[in-house]
Design a protein around this motif. Structure first.
Motif, PDB file in Angstrom:
ATOM      1  N   PRO A   1       0.698  -1.213  -0.417  1.00  0.00           N
ATOM      2  CA  PRO A   1       0.189  -0.402   0.105  1.00  0.00           C
ATOM      3  C   PRO A   1       1.085   1.435   0.033  1.00  0.00           C
ATOM      4  O   PRO A   1       0.424   1.845  -0.574  1.00  0.00           O
ATOM      5  CB  PRO A   1      -0.647  -0.026   0.940  1.00  0.00           C
ATOM      6  CG  PRO A   1      -0.813  -1.038   1.268  1.00  0.00           C
ATOM      7  CD  PRO A   1       0.421  -2.089   1.163  1.00  0.00           C
ATOM      8  N   ALA A   2       1.956   1.602   0.251  1.00  0.00           N
ATOM      9  CA  ALA A   2       2.834   2.530   0.996  1.00  0.00           C
ATOM     10  C   ALA A   2       3.370   2.962  -0.751  1.00  0.00           C
ATOM     11  O   ALA A   2       3.805   4.431  -1.051  1.00  0.00           O
ATOM     12  CB  ALA A   2       3.975   2.632   1.896  1.00  0.00           C
ATOM     13  N   THR A   3       3.391   1.982  -1.394  1.00  0.00           N
ATOM     14  CA  THR A   3       3.384   2.141  -2.838  1.00  0.00           C
ATOM     15  C   THR A   3       2.613   2.409  -3.736  1.00  0.00           C
ATOM     16  O   THR A   3       2.848   3.329  -4.568  1.00  0.00           O
ATOM     17  CB  THR A   3       4.180   0.905  -3.510  1.00  0.00           C
ATOM     18  OG1 THR A   3       5.745   0.562  -3.083  1.00  0.00           O
ATOM     19  CG2 THR A   3       5.188   1.291  -5.249  1.00  0.00           C
ATOM     20  N   MET A   4       1.439   1.463  -3.799  1.00  0.00           N
ATOM     21  CA  MET A   4       0.430   1.543  -4.116  1.00  0.00           C
ATOM     22  C   MET A   4      -0.213   2.886  -4.548  1.00  0.00           C
ATOM     23  O   MET A   4      -0.404   3.480  -4.845  1.00  0.00           O
ATOM     24  CB  MET A   4      -0.539   0.749  -4.002  1.00  0.00           C
ATOM     25  CG  MET A   4      -1.818   0.219  -5.493  1.00  0.00           C
ATOM     26  SD  MET A   4      -1.051  -0.228  -6.855  1.00  0.00           S
ATOM     27  CE  MET A   4      -1.578   1.354  -7.932  1.00  0.00           C
ATOM     28  N   GLY A   5      -0.266   2.906  -3.253  1.00  0.00           N
ATOM     29  CA  GLY A   5      -1.127   4.989  -2.647  1.00  0.00           C
ATOM     30  C   GLY A   5      -1.028   5.813  -3.233  1.00  0.00           C
ATOM     31  O   GLY A   5      -1.717   6.518  -4.583  1.00  0.00           O
ATOM     32  N   PRO A   6       0.651   6.304  -3.607  1.00  0.00           N
ATOM     33  CA  PRO A   6       0.746   7.498  -4.122  1.00  0.00           C
ATOM     34  C   PRO A   6       1.033   6.725  -5.079  1.00  0.00           C
ATOM     35  O   PRO A   6       0.999   8.141  -6.602  1.00  0.00           O
ATOM     36  CB  PRO A   6       3.070   8.098  -3.102  1.00  0.00           C
ATOM     37  CG  PRO A   6       2.966   7.179  -2.204  1.00  0.00           C
ATOM     38  CD  PRO A   6       1.497   5.883  -2.287  1.00  0.00           C
ATOM     39  N   LEU A   7       0.902   5.932  -6.047  1.00  0.00           N
ATOM     40  CA  LEU A   7       1.279   5.780  -7.319  1.00  0.00           C
ATOM     41  C   LEU A   7      -0.090   5.939  -8.386  1.00  0.00           C
ATOM     42  O   LEU A   7       0.254   6.366  -8.988  1.00  0.00           O
ATOM     43  CB  LEU A   7       2.142   4.116  -7.918  1.00  0.00           C
ATOM     44  CG  LEU A   7       2.374   3.892  -9.031  1.00  0.00           C
ATOM     45  CD1 LEU A   7       2.461   4.766  -9.975  1.00  0.00           C
ATOM     46  CD2 LEU A   7       2.079   1.825  -9.257  1.00  0.00           C
ATOM     47  N   LEU A   8      -1.428   5.834  -7.278  1.00  0.00           N
ATOM     48  CA  LEU A   8      -2.034   5.870  -8.164  1.00  0.00           C
ATOM     49  C   LEU A   8      -2.380   7.187  -7.774  1.00  0.00           C
ATOM     50  O   LEU A   8      -3.381   8.108  -8.916  1.00  0.00           O
ATOM     51  CB  LEU A   8      -3.079   4.995  -7.320  1.00  0.00           C
ATOM     52  CG  LEU A   8      -5.192   4.715  -7.759  1.00  0.00           C
ATOM     53  CD1 LEU A   8      -4.861   4.712  -9.503  1.00  0.00           C
ATOM     54  CD2 LEU A   8      -5.779   3.689  -6.804  1.00  0.00           C
ATOM     55  N   VAL A   9      -2.516   7.695  -7.133  1.00  0.00           N
ATOM     56  CA  VAL A   9      -2.564   9.160  -6.890  1.00  0.00           C
ATOM     57  C   VAL A   9      -2.119  10.018  -7.782  1.00  0.00           C
ATOM     58  O   VAL A   9      -2.441  10.623  -8.510  1.00  0.00           O
ATOM     59  CB  VAL A   9      -2.582   9.901  -5.473  1.00  0.00           C
ATOM     60  CG1 VAL A   9      -1.891  11.677  -5.598  1.00  0.00           C
ATOM     61  CG2 VAL A   9      -2.852   9.311  -4.006  1.00  0.00           C
ATOM     62  N   TRP A  10      -1.067   9.676  -8.366  1.00  0.00           N
ATOM     63  CA  TRP A  10      -0.038  10.589  -9.175  1.00  0.00           C
ATOM     64  C   TRP A  10      -1.030  10.222 -10.592  1.00  0.00           C
ATOM     65  O   TRP A  10      -0.928  11.087 -11.263  1.00  0.00           O
ATOM     66  CB  TRP A  10       1.739  10.454  -9.305  1.00  0.00           C
ATOM     67  CG  TRP A  10       2.105  11.234  -7.963  1.00  0.00           C
ATOM     68  CD1 TRP A  10       2.611  10.531  -6.550  1.00  0.00           C
ATOM     69  CD2 TRP A  10       2.703  12.430  -8.077  1.00  0.00           C
ATOM     70  NE1 TRP A  10       3.076  12.132  -6.212  1.00  0.00           N
ATOM     71  CE2 TRP A  10       3.237  13.137  -7.091  1.00  0.00           C
ATOM     72  CE3 TRP A  10       2.817  13.187  -9.420  1.00  0.00           C
ATOM     73  CZ2 TRP A  10       3.983  13.994  -7.263  1.00  0.00           C
ATOM     74  CZ3 TRP A  10       2.492  14.293  -9.205  1.00  0.00           C
ATOM     75  CH2 TRP A  10       3.648  14.852  -7.806  1.00  0.00           C
ATOM     76  N   ALA A  11      -1.210   8.612 -11.132  1.00  0.00           N
ATOM     77  CA  ALA A  11      -1.380   8.712 -11.840  1.00  0.00           C
ATOM     78  C   ALA A  11      -2.639   8.797 -12.614  1.00  0.00           C
ATOM     79  O   ALA A  11      -2.889   9.432 -13.492  1.00  0.00           O
ATOM     80  CB  ALA A  11      -1.986   6.991 -12.250  1.00  0.00           C
ATOM     81  N   MET A  12      -3.284   9.906 -11.228  1.00  0.00           N
ATOM     82  CA  MET A  12      -4.212  10.077 -11.165  1.00  0.00           C
ATOM     83  C   MET A  12      -4.681  11.478 -11.602  1.00  0.00           C
ATOM     84  O   MET A  12      -5.412  11.909 -11.974  1.00  0.00           O
ATOM     85  CB  MET A  12      -5.780   9.914 -10.249  1.00  0.00           C
ATOM     86  CG  MET A  12      -6.486   8.244 -10.335  1.00  0.00           C
ATOM     87  SD  MET A  12      -7.579   8.048  -8.950  1.00  0.00           S
ATOM     88  CE  MET A  12      -8.123   6.371  -9.222  1.00  0.00           C
ATOM     89  N   ARG A  13      -3.936  11.716 -10.745  1.00  0.00           N
ATOM     90  CA  ARG A  13      -2.986  13.492 -11.110  1.00  0.00           C
ATOM     91  C   ARG A  13      -3.004  13.656 -12.902  1.00  0.00           C
ATOM     92  O   ARG A  13      -3.376  14.715 -13.152  1.00  0.00           O
ATOM     93  CB  ARG A  13      -2.136  13.502 -10.435  1.00  0.00           C
ATOM     94  CG  ARG A  13      -2.614  14.635  -9.093  1.00  0.00           C
ATOM     95  CD  ARG A  13      -1.040  14.574  -8.128  1.00  0.00           C
ATOM     96  NE  ARG A  13      -1.059  15.369  -7.050  1.00  0.00           N
ATOM     97  CZ  ARG A  13      -0.806  15.559  -5.565  1.00  0.00           C
ATOM     98  NH1 ARG A  13       0.237  14.851  -6.376  1.00  0.00           N
ATOM     99  NH2 ARG A  13      -1.415  15.585  -4.554  1.00  0.00           N
ATOM    100  N   PHE A  14      -1.997  12.869 -13.111  1.00  0.00           N
ATOM    101  CA  PHE A  14      -2.219  13.133 -14.475  1.00  0.00           C
ATOM    102  C   PHE A  14      -3.550  12.720 -15.532  1.00  0.00           C
ATOM    103  O   PHE A  14      -3.623  13.664 -16.537  1.00  0.00           O
ATOM    104  CB  PHE A  14      -0.688  11.529 -14.726  1.00  0.00           C
ATOM    105  CG  PHE A  14       0.606  11.904 -14.977  1.00  0.00           C
ATOM    106  CD1 PHE A  14       0.905  12.997 -16.042  1.00  0.00           C
ATOM    107  CD2 PHE A  14       1.313  12.655 -13.602  1.00  0.00           C
ATOM    108  CE1 PHE A  14       2.292  13.168 -16.710  1.00  0.00           C
ATOM    109  CE2 PHE A  14       2.690  12.938 -13.689  1.00  0.00           C
ATOM    110  CZ  PHE A  14       2.891  12.816 -14.884  1.00  0.00           C
ATOM    111  N   VAL A  15      -3.732  12.027 -15.001  1.00  0.00           N
ATOM    112  CA  VAL A  15      -5.223  11.114 -16.210  1.00  0.00           C
ATOM    113  C   VAL A  15      -5.923  12.994 -16.264  1.00  0.00           C
ATOM    114  O   VAL A  15      -7.193  13.252 -16.648  1.00  0.00           O
ATOM    115  CB  VAL A  15      -5.404  10.586 -16.164  1.00  0.00           C
ATOM    116  CG1 VAL A  15      -7.204  10.205 -16.677  1.00  0.00           C
ATOM    117  CG2 VAL A  15      -4.799   9.460 -16.238  1.00  0.00           C
TER     118      VAL A  15
END
Length: 711
Positions: free
Chosen positions: A204-218
């Motif tokens: 979760p410590a990796t997946m959470g920020p990764l998903l947040v940044w991916a959604m920011r981009f999109v």
């Protein structure tokens, strides 16, 4: 030259095509190799858009075995395995293999050939049953292969034997391996505790920020990036239209532009490579309407060459940066030569969202096409749900039961949550007319080999790592160190772990919220409805497995705590004690297969879910549950975001009581700090007292196993 039929134990000549070009995918016929080529590409045999560009390389084999195995491989590519061998007992066989499996089989043969040479064997006909037994030991003990991998090697040798009987000359025939008649178990490593489910979920410590940044981009940056990409393409188109004979006065516009920069003391756009500043011919050509050849002539004049050396600048686009990050523009003004990198990262962000929020396999995502997620029909006021119509490849078979490389459209479409729909729309805006991840859009450097295909899986895997590196550098440069994406302790994120991670989170947080209020409990319902009454499988197997693992782990911990003398309280205390004992007796805290998972989940007495936010276990009984207004009908998972303190399904452990007191103490300290407004401090203090009351109630009511508990 067409393929010569009927080998008759005689290899083709060097100029014969490896397979009939008429069988090749139409736009890939130029890839069909000749028999004598040093490398064989089988790309023209597959319609899977994400198939890797792997080559059979004959340097894998020494001169002793090269030609025998070249002929065996040619035979395997062109001729089906006889029905009598397909029907044999033991490992399942297909009459013909997929391109990926063909590549793996030939590679496995090359490893076998090297082992034979190392043992002084130079002909396949010289191999004995004892040699094959020793090779099985070599795979198991010396190379330490996993069971599934070792099985694949042994099946490959069985296939070599079968083809030898019908197609190969006697000197190149392998005798029947002993595992064909005896079974493979004695030649394989022991089965791993988790069977095939050994892929680690992304933490979760990796997946959470990764998903947040991916959604920011999109959702936030996509408009800016796409606008910059459009301007980038426009400038290139202008520059390309100017190619041809240079007319008189063609450089005047550029000179006027440079004189204005000089008068205002502004830098000249330049491409900086190391310490050298070069002229960005295409950029200046598109910007000033000057042919690129003339740009270089003008910029090499002493006056402008010297000015550029003293005043090099970036090749900035006029596209504005409109999105914000922490109140500031999320990016510096866009650079002409950095635009393609941002576009690449946008495509990667899209993949991350699709991979994590749908449950699709990597190949299914890369094969998505424009129009695969149409807007639902019906009036706007009606409850409408977007569906994704995707192709699947893993289980696609032709009429003969062999792999169908074109894939088949899923019988049950995927249900798309809003974040996924927005992601698909961004990909469609890139302008392609075929695949959403078409190589010509996302990696135009490989147009010669990947035309009409998608990005390769390996390419996307590398891009995810590149995306993480870019995000971390970007966050650091803007003083947002708390938003970097930590490295995953299990290694690279890759592409195949998103699906497992989705199942992991759904199983462990039913009804919970993860990253930007994406409701996993809601998604689980959507996925289930998408499958309806059709055959279970795919993501459902992972969901069952992860849910059961979660339940087993929690009950095992409860059982250990009870054995150490800890107490249980609550209306469902007796049921929790019983469930922990039953789970320990039947599973011992370990779920090793999907079958075990389904067995556990089918037992209503073991339907126990921990709600960490409410500090309790839910011993779910739908008839007693208060989280569902209507408690009739079939059983389903509880809605843990709607737990009621008076529910008859609640049980707490001593550990929960400790957590309640710690949370109450933290809230009390916040309330007394003076750092929060008085009304909020009052609410915090009230909440702290409520939690302390629950802990006191547990201490008063707690019972030990065997003393009679709960109702």
């Amino acid at each position: 030259m067409s393929l010569a039929l009927n080998p008759c134990f005689t290899p083709p000549t060097a100029d014969i095509y490896v397979f009939d070009p008429d069988l090749a995918v139409e736009n890939r016929r130029s890839f069909v190799p000749r028999y004598g080529d040093e490398n064989w590409s089988l790309l023209a045999l597959t319609q899977n858009p994400s198939q890797a560009d792997d080559l059979i390389q004959w340097r894998w084999f020494s001169e002793v075995f090269r030609e025998p195995f070249r002929y065996a491989s040619w035979t395997m590519i062109n001729y089906p395995l006889p029905d009598v061998d397909v029907a044999r007992q033991g490992a399942a066989m297909r009459s013909k293999l997929s391109v990926g499996r063909l590549m793996k089989t030939v590679n496995q043969w090359s490893l076998f050939a090297r082992w034979l040479e190392g043992h002084g064997i130079t002909k396949l006909s010289e191999v004995t049953a004892e040699d094959l037994t020793e090779y099985g030991f070599h795979l198991k003990k010396v190379r330490g292969l996993a069971r599934n991998t070792a099985t694949s090697h042994l099946i490959g040798l069985s296939r070599l034997h079968y083809y030898g009987q019908g197609y190969l000359p006697e000197v190149d025939r392998l005798l029947e391996p002993p595992w064909v008649t005896e079974g493979m178990d004695d030649y394989l490593p022991a089965a791993t505790p988790l069977g095939a489910n050994i892929t680690e979920p992304i933490v979760p410590a990796t997946m959470g920020p990764l998903l947040v940044w991916a959604m920011r981009f999109v959702e936030e940056y996509a408009d800016d990036i796409l606008a910059a990409a459009a301007e980038h393409r426009r400038l290139i188109a202008v520059a390309e239209a100017l190619n041809g004979p240079i007319k008189a006065g063609a450089g005047q516009r550029l000179v006027t532009y440079l004189e204005q920069l000089e008068a205002e003391g502004k830098p000249v756009p330049a491409s900086v490579w190391g310490k050298e500043a070069a002229s960005p011919g295409v950029f200046l050509a598109g910007l000033t309407g000057t042919p690129a050849a003339k740009v270089h002539q003008v910029m090499n004049q002493p006056r402008w060459k010297a000015y550029r050396a003293k005043n090099p600048g970036r090749c900035l686009l006029e596209t504005p940066v409109t999105a914000r990050l922490g109140g500031e523009p999320w990016h510096d003004p866009f650079d002409f030569y950095g635009c393609t990198t941002l576009l690449k990262h946008l495509g990667t962000a899209c993949f991350v969202i699709l991979g994590y929020l749908t449950g699709m396999r990597t190949g299914e995502i890369l094969a998505l096409e424009n129009g695969s997620c149409p807007d639902p029909e019906g009036p706007p006021e009606a409850a409408r749900r977007h569906l994704i119509y995707a192709r699947q490849f893993k289980v696609s078979r032709d009429e003969d039961g062999n792999h169908d490389s074109a894939g088949v459209v899923r019988e049950a479409p995927w249900v798309a949550v809003p974040q996924v729909v927005r992601t698909v729309r961004v990909l469609e805006r890139l302008g392609g007319h075929g695949l959403l991840f078409a190589a010509e859009l996302h990696d135009p450097r490989q147009l010669d080999r990947r035309s009409g295909r998608s990005l390769a899986i390996a390419t996307m895997s590398n891009r995810i790592e590149s995306f993480i590196e870019w995000v971390n550098a970007h966050a650091e440069s803007r003083g947002r160190q708390a938003e970097v994406i930590p490295a995953d302790p299990h290694g690279r994120v890759g592409t195949g772990r998103f699906r497992r991670t989705l199942a992991w989170h759904i199983a462990r947080r039913p009804g919970g919220l993860v990253a930007l209020a994406v409701q996993y409990g809601h998604m689980r319902t959507l996925i289930s409805e998408g499958y309806g009454s059709r055959s279970r499988g795919g993501i459902h197997d992972l969901l069952d497995f992860e849910t059961a693992r979660n339940v087993a782990e929690h009950l095992s911990e409860v059982h250990e705590a009870i054995q150490e003398g800890e107490g249980i309280s609550g209306p469902a205390a007796r049921r929790l004690i019983h469930a922990a004992a039953q789970e320990h007796s039947r599973f011992g805290g370990i779920i090793a297969s999907v079958r075990q998972a389904r067995s556990l989940l089918a037992d209503p007495t073991l339907n126990v879910f921990e709600n960490k936010e409410a500090f309790l276990f839910c011993n779910y009984d739908r008839a007693k549950a208060l989280c569902h207004p209507g408690r009739g009908g079939k059983s389903e998972a509880p809605s843990l975001d709607r737990c009621k303190v008076n529910c008859a399904n609640i049980a707490r452990t001593d550990d929960h009581a400790r957590q309640l007191r710690e949370a109450a103490e933290s809230l009390g300290q916040q309330a007394a700090s003076g750092a929060v407004p008085e009304p909020l401090a009052d609410r915090l203090q009230e909440r702290a007292q409520s939690l302390t009351g629950l802990a006191d109630q547990h201490d008063n009511d707690r019972v030990l196993a065997g003393t009679g508990a709960g109702r």
